[in-house]
Design an enzyme around this catalytic site. Structure first.
Site, PDB file in Angstrom:
ATOM      1  N   ASP A  16      30.627   0.411  41.811  1.00  0.00           N
ATOM      2  CA  ASP A  16      30.651   0.693  40.374  1.00  0.00           C
ATOM      3  C   ASP A  16      31.554   1.902  40.134  1.00  0.00           C
ATOM      4  O   ASP A  16      31.276   3.001  40.621  1.00  0.00           O
ATOM      5  CB  ASP A  16      29.228   0.980  39.892  1.00  0.00           C
ATOM      6  CG  ASP A  16      29.156   1.219  38.385  1.00  0.00           C
ATOM      7  OD1 ASP A  16      30.204   1.149  37.721  1.00  0.00           O
ATOM      8  OD2 ASP A  16      28.051   1.481  37.886  1.00  0.00           O
ATOM      9  N   ASP A 112      34.645  -2.986  35.771  1.00  0.00           N
ATOM     10  CA  ASP A 112      34.456  -1.783  36.574  1.00  0.00           C
ATOM     11  C   ASP A 112      33.443  -1.942  37.701  1.00  0.00           C
ATOM     12  O   ASP A 112      33.199  -1.005  38.459  1.00  0.00           O
ATOM     13  CB  ASP A 112      34.031  -0.616  35.681  1.00  0.00           C
ATOM     14  CG  ASP A 112      32.745  -0.910  34.915  1.00  0.00           C
ATOM     15  OD1 ASP A 112      32.407  -2.099  34.754  1.00  0.00           O
ATOM     16  OD2 ASP A 112      32.082   0.048  34.475  1.00  0.00           O
ATOM     17  N   GLU A 113      32.835  -3.118  37.838  1.00  0.00           N
ATOM     18  CA  GLU A 113      31.840  -3.337  38.875  1.00  0.00           C
ATOM     19  C   GLU A 113      32.152  -4.616  39.652  1.00  0.00           C
ATOM     20  O   GLU A 113      32.793  -5.534  39.127  1.00  0.00           O
ATOM     21  CB  GLU A 113      30.431  -3.456  38.280  1.00  0.00           C
ATOM     22  CG  GLU A 113      29.976  -2.258  37.475  1.00  0.00           C
ATOM     23  CD  GLU A 113      28.573  -2.448  36.921  1.00  0.00           C
ATOM     24  OE1 GLU A 113      27.723  -3.009  37.637  1.00  0.00           O
ATOM     25  OE2 GLU A 113      28.333  -2.046  35.769  1.00  0.00           O
TER      26      GLU A 113
END
Length: 553
Positions: A16, A112-113
């Protein structure tokens, strides 16, 4: 006899990126180092919320999802920068390139993960912690941002691990320590436990993941339906869902649009106008991709930011605009009692099927009338594709022309219209502006991702008022009906070393002005046509999302 091979325990990582948008912006704004900074929307367009904030701002009470005015109250010296999704997606792609060097089993979860299954990579790359530490170092060194990584034998616990230590932390939940470390966490930390589910669990004294894991599964099923059993499985670490291979895309399950309206909606007519704009957009996308829907759902958010959604199953699959609109309007009237004005609405088509599947006829429905509506919708799609979204409109929408225009621009405007003049027509200030065709001299750099013009000089060719500009664009479409407004590429601009551009604003100087807006490229200044190539900026940035780039000094 062969001895049974013991199953190998999976090693799943969840990576993350910390405060992703804000971290990327900090790289481009070193002057904000040490300052509370956040990435936020446009308050004038009523998209004024915090998308993400750096840790300095978070410590002062700034939270994701806050209205900008609330964030300013919490942190008076907060610096807010507008989002640049093209830049964030570029960094997201670079992150996945790094992940791809350790495994091909990479499943993105937002930009973003991502989950990584490194089970088969440990022979060459080392154990899960060693891989996580190497990825963390590389991201920091190569991209300048940090990631928090969780390690476990399943995806759910790996995600909890990435949230456990922030920023720049690595946490491993194993079968030996998860009850001690993880079961003490709030049940709300578990994936898919939202505000409503959390409140329901809290009412029955279930406040931690451990309490959820030790609950009676039959009770949870009665309380939450099938999701109760899913959460019970998650809490006990029994999730066995695989990490999807990199590049895998799930089939389309739904198509929807939502909009935050330019003003609060206060009556049924307001709602019907916005629902019609949304239904038109959803139905057109269904037809474009060859689907029909069996379920229509709506989402409603009032001006107190309370939101909910409702859905309805249709008697038969459809891609007809009026049928989707009718279902959405019926849902609204049945489930909303007007205690508060409405801030945003959404319409979604679900349970999709292919448009050519056989359908049982209904004796009580005129098939001839449905066929006429389908043909009418297809004709409207074709007209709008050729001449722009606002070339044909339903008379119903003109009961409140301002609201209809704004709603349609949001759905079919800057970010998704094939005709960029659609939005120009409906913005009064742009109508009053003067436009200049200029010749931009410089170098053209083309690759698979971008077309860039590095401008060194600007020469004024012609001055136009808005009606003339509009007529030339329409004339071009009449001559070239097979081309959409933005289907051409910049290599058609003649020599390849300079191009003709249209500038909105005051008469441009030799090197341009920062606030002058490039709208599109013209192929031949001597012909009375506007050839729309693409929206580009002479400083090298291509038009993206809802941003209009200016000429760089």
């Amino acid at each position: 006899m062969f001895e049974k091979v013991k199953d190998v325990e999976r090693i799943i990582l969840h990576s993350d990126a910390n405060c992703f948008y804000a971290s990327v912006e900090m790289l481009y704004h070193p002057e904000y180092a040490g300052c509370p900074m956040a990435v936020g929307g446009d308050p004038e367009a009523r998209h004024g919320i915090i998308l993400t904030a750096n840790y300095i701002a978070k410590k002062k009470g700034v939270k994701t999802g806050q209205a900008l005015w609330q964030a300013k109250i919490a942190c008076s010296d907060l610096v807010i920068v507008p989002p640049r999704m093209d830049l964030y997606l570029k960094f997201s792609s670079m992150l996945r390139e790094i992940y791809g060097e350790y495994t091909n089993l990479v499943e993105p979860y937002g930009c973003d993960e991502a989950w990584l299954d490194v089970t088969d990579s440990t022979v060459l790359k080392g154990g899960g912690r060693k891989i996580a530490e190497e990825i963390s170092r590389r991201v920091k060194r190569e991209l300048g941002i940090t990631v928090s990584i969780g390690i476990s034998w399943n995806k759910i616990f790996a995600k909890l691990g990435s949230d456990y230590k922030k920023p720049d932390g690595i946490t491993a939940f194993t079968k030996e320590n998860y009850k001690e470390l993880l079961w003490r966490l709030p049940a709300a930390d578990l994936l898919y436990v939202g505000r409503s589910t959390r409140n329901t669990l809290n009412r029955y004294g279930i406040k931690t993941i451990g309490e959820l894991a030790l609950s009676d599964p039959k009770f949870l099923e009665r309380l939450l339906g099938k999701m109760g059993l899913v959460l019970y499985t998650f809490a006990n670490g029994w999730d066995e869902s695989p990490v999807s291979p990199q590049g895998y895309e799930a089939p389309v399950k739904s198509i929807g649009n939502s909009t935050t309206t330019p003003r609060d909606l206060e009556n049924n007519l307001d709602v019907q106008i916005v629902l019609m704009a949304l239904a038109e957009s959803v139905a057109a996308r269904l037809r474009k991709h060859g689907f029909k829907c069996k379920v229509v759902s709506i989402s409603i958010r009032d001006n107190g930011l309370y939101s909910f959604s409702r859905q309805k199953k249709l008697e038969r699959p459809t891609d007809i605009t009026n049928e989707i609109m009718k279902a959405a309007n019926e849902l609204f009237r049945e489930h909303y009692n007007w205690q508060h004005p409405i801030r945003s609405l959404g319409v979604r088509a679900e349970s999709l099927v292919l448009s050519d599947i056989p359908i049982q006829f209904n004796l009580f429905v005129s098939e001839e009338q449905r066929e006429k509506q389908e043909k009418m919708d297809q004709a409207v799609d074709d007209i709008r594709r050729r001449f722009g979204y606002f070339s044909v409109q339903k008379a119903f929408m003109y009961q409140d022309k301002a609201l209809a225009t704004e709603a349609n621009c949001r759905q079919n405007g800057f970010h998704c219209a094939e005709n960029p003049l659609d939005c120009l027509v409906h913005y009064p200030n742009w109508k009053k502006s003067t436009y200049f065709i200029v010749k931009a001299f410089g170098d053209l750099d083309e690759d698979d991702q971008d077309t860039k013009i590095s401008c060194t000089k600007i020469e004024l060719i012609e001055e136009l008022d808005f009606p003339t500009l509009l007529l030339r664009g329409a004339a071009y479409m009449a001559i070239h009906p097979d081309r959409s407004w933005c289907s051409l590429v910049c290599k058609e601009t003649g020599t390849g070393e300079n191009g003709f551009v249209v500038v909105r604003g005051k008469k441009p100087r030799a090197k341009g002005r920062k606030n002058d807006l490039l709208i599109f490229v013209q192929e031949e200044p001597d012909s009375n046509e506007i050839t729309i190539i693409n929206q580009i900026c002479v400083d090298g940035a291509r038009y993206k999302e809802d941003q209009w780039y200016g000429i760089a000094d």
